[in-house]
Design a protein around this motif. Structure first.
Motif, short mmCIF file in Angstrom:
data_model
loop_
_atom_site.label_atom_id
_atom_site.label_comp_id
_atom_site.label_asym_id
_atom_site.label_seq_id
_atom_site.Cartn_x
_atom_site.Cartn_y
_atom_site.Cartn_z
N GLU A 32 6.77 7.74 2.42
CA GLU A 32 8.00 8.34 1.88
C GLU A 32 8.53 9.43 2.82
OE1 GLU A 32 9.71 7.37 -0.62
OE2 GLU A 32 8.34 6.07 -1.76
N SER B 53 3.53 5.61 -8.96
CA SER B 53 2.64 6.71 -8.59
C SER B 53 1.77 7.16 -9.76
CB SER B 53 3.44 7.89 -8.05
OG SER B 53 4.24 8.47 -9.07
N SER C 277 0.74 11.24 -9.38
CA SER C 277 -0.12 10.07 -9.24
C SER C 277 -1.53 10.35 -9.73
CB SER C 277 -0.14 9.59 -7.78
OG SER C 277 -0.86 10.49 -6.96
N ALA D 69 1.59 1.16 1.48
CA ALA D 69 2.26 2.43 1.75
C ALA D 69 3.47 2.15 2.62
CB ALA D 69 1.30 3.40 2.43
N ASP E 246 0.75 6.87 0.95
CA ASP E 246 2.01 6.68 0.21
C ASP E 246 2.98 7.82 0.49
OD1 ASP E 246 1.27 4.31 -0.94
OD2 ASP E 246 0.64 5.18 -2.85
N GLN F 184 -5.19 6.43 -0.04
CA GLN F 184 -4.04 5.62 -0.43
C GLN F 184 -2.88 6.50 -0.90
OE1 GLN F 184 -6.22 3.25 -3.30
NE2 GLN F 184 -6.31 1.50 -1.92
#
Length: 381
Positions: A255, A18, A111, A333, A251, A247
């Motif tokens: 998660e 990240s 990130s 992702a 991601d 993006q």
């Protein structure tokens, strides 16, 4: 320690994927690059000096010694929970609105090289204003994804009969346990321990010789089906900021999906914690029973084990997620891993292993020694 000083251009280590976005931005920006590179050069000079003076923290032990010091769980008085809904289930289009409450925002800010824990980072004296703006942009992007459905979140899980055989786990075709469908291979810590066992994930599944029928779960989820096309459209419009933002947001959705689905497994599908009622902060702190380690992470660092997940769940056929030849997941992702239900299961790092375990692992996996060494490279002593 070994690479950076041997290259004319910068080499930068990031502790988590990240963090790569902010690093790449600093390297690509002509105004930011000189100061960033100067800081990295100084930091790495210190790191090399510290590494040269560092003493080994613990001595290696043989694989036999490590196995003799395995975690001893009470399988006599423990009854592994049987899933309420065994087998494979597919979740083809989970709404973004369902996943948003499960987002852990702290890695999102990391990130972008904004260090601080959410939500306190929004009030930070130095970076609070920028963090608040970024947070608003991310939520506006999520609002858009909710409205237009341009990104699809899909996942597949499976709960299978299983028992441990040494450091491996046998997964069976059905509850008769007469046919081995797949063998999962795990690694054991191989350094001297004082007062602690040498952990291996196989220890958390009932040994075959115990006679206790146990189970293991597998999952694969993505929050990014359609994300690449959106990012490419932004890039074509010279909008790099939103290309990166979509993006980063996807991601987080992946998660969040992993967190949401694990909760559903504990409460409904496996059902060993039906009354669990945890806040998102408690979920982030992993205050629940069981673990979901992912191949490539410290407790199971060897990436080819993802192939077993793909075979058991028929992932590509079910939701279109793919594995590259280097076992990276596509779309990017994405999250995949295992479910362990034992209340004493915990995360750990395998860390460095010795030649005898590499040879043993190669034999168990049907690999040549050279293949095993290639895949286990980061863990070789």
């Amino acid at each position: 320690v070994k690479i950076e000083q041997n290259y004319s251009e910068p080499v930068v280590y990031v502790s988590n994927a990240s963090r790569a976005v902010g690093v790449a931005q600093s390297l690509l920006n002509p105004e930011l690059k000189p100061a960033f590179v100067a800081r990295i050069d100084k930091e790495y000079e210190v790191a090399r000096d510290q590494h040269a003076r560092k003493q080994p923290r613990s001595r290696p032990v043989s694989l036999a010694h490590a196995r003799a010091n395995r975690q001893q769980l009470d399988w006599v008085n423990y009854q592994p929970p049987k899933p309420r809904e065994p087998g494979v289930q597919t979740f083809e289009n989970v709404p973004v609105s369902v996943l948003r409450p499960y987002i852990d925002w702290t890695p999102f800010f990391l990130s972008w090289e904004l260090a601080g824990k959410y939500p306190r980072i929004l009030e930070d004296e130095i970076i609070g204003e920028e963090a608040t703006k970024l947070f608003a942009d991310a939520n506006a992007m999520l609002d858009k994804l909710e409205r237009d459905g341009s990104v699809r979140c899909a996942g597949v899980i499976g709960l299978f009969p299983a028992n441990a055989v040494g450091d491996s786990i046998e997964v069976y075709s059905d509850e008769s346990r007469s046919e081995v469908k797949k063998v999962l291979h795990h690694l054991r810590q191989q350094s001297e321990k004082q007062g602690f066992p040498n952990y291996c994930l196989a220890d958390y599944v009932a040994p075959k010789e115990s006679g206790k029928p146990d189970w293991i779960g597998a999952f694969a989820v993505t929050g990014g089906i359609g994300e690449e096309a959106i990012a490419n459209a932004y890039k074509a419009d010279h909008d790099d900021y939103n290309a990166i933002l979509i993006q980063a947001v996807c991601d987080r959705l992946a998660e969040a999906f992993a967190e949401y689905l694990h909760e559903q497994v504990r409460k409904v599908h496996w059902g060993y914690a039906p009354d669990e009622a945890l806040s998102n902060e408690e979920l982030i702190r992993e205050n629940y029973r069981g673990i979901r380690p992912a191949p490539g992470y410290p407790a199971c660092p060897e990436h080819t084990e993802k192939g077993s997940i793909w075979e058991l769940l028929a992932v590509e056929q079910a939701i279109g997620m793919q594995l590259t030849e280097s076992y990276a997941m596509w779309p990017g992702a994405a999250v995949s891993g295992w479910y362990f239900s034992h209340p004493e299961s915990k995360y750990f790092a395998v860390a460095q292993i010795q030649q005898d375990q590499v040879e043993d692992y190669a034999a168990r996996k049907g690999m040549t020694l050279a293949e095993a060494e290639r895949w286990l490279g980061p863990n070789l002593n």
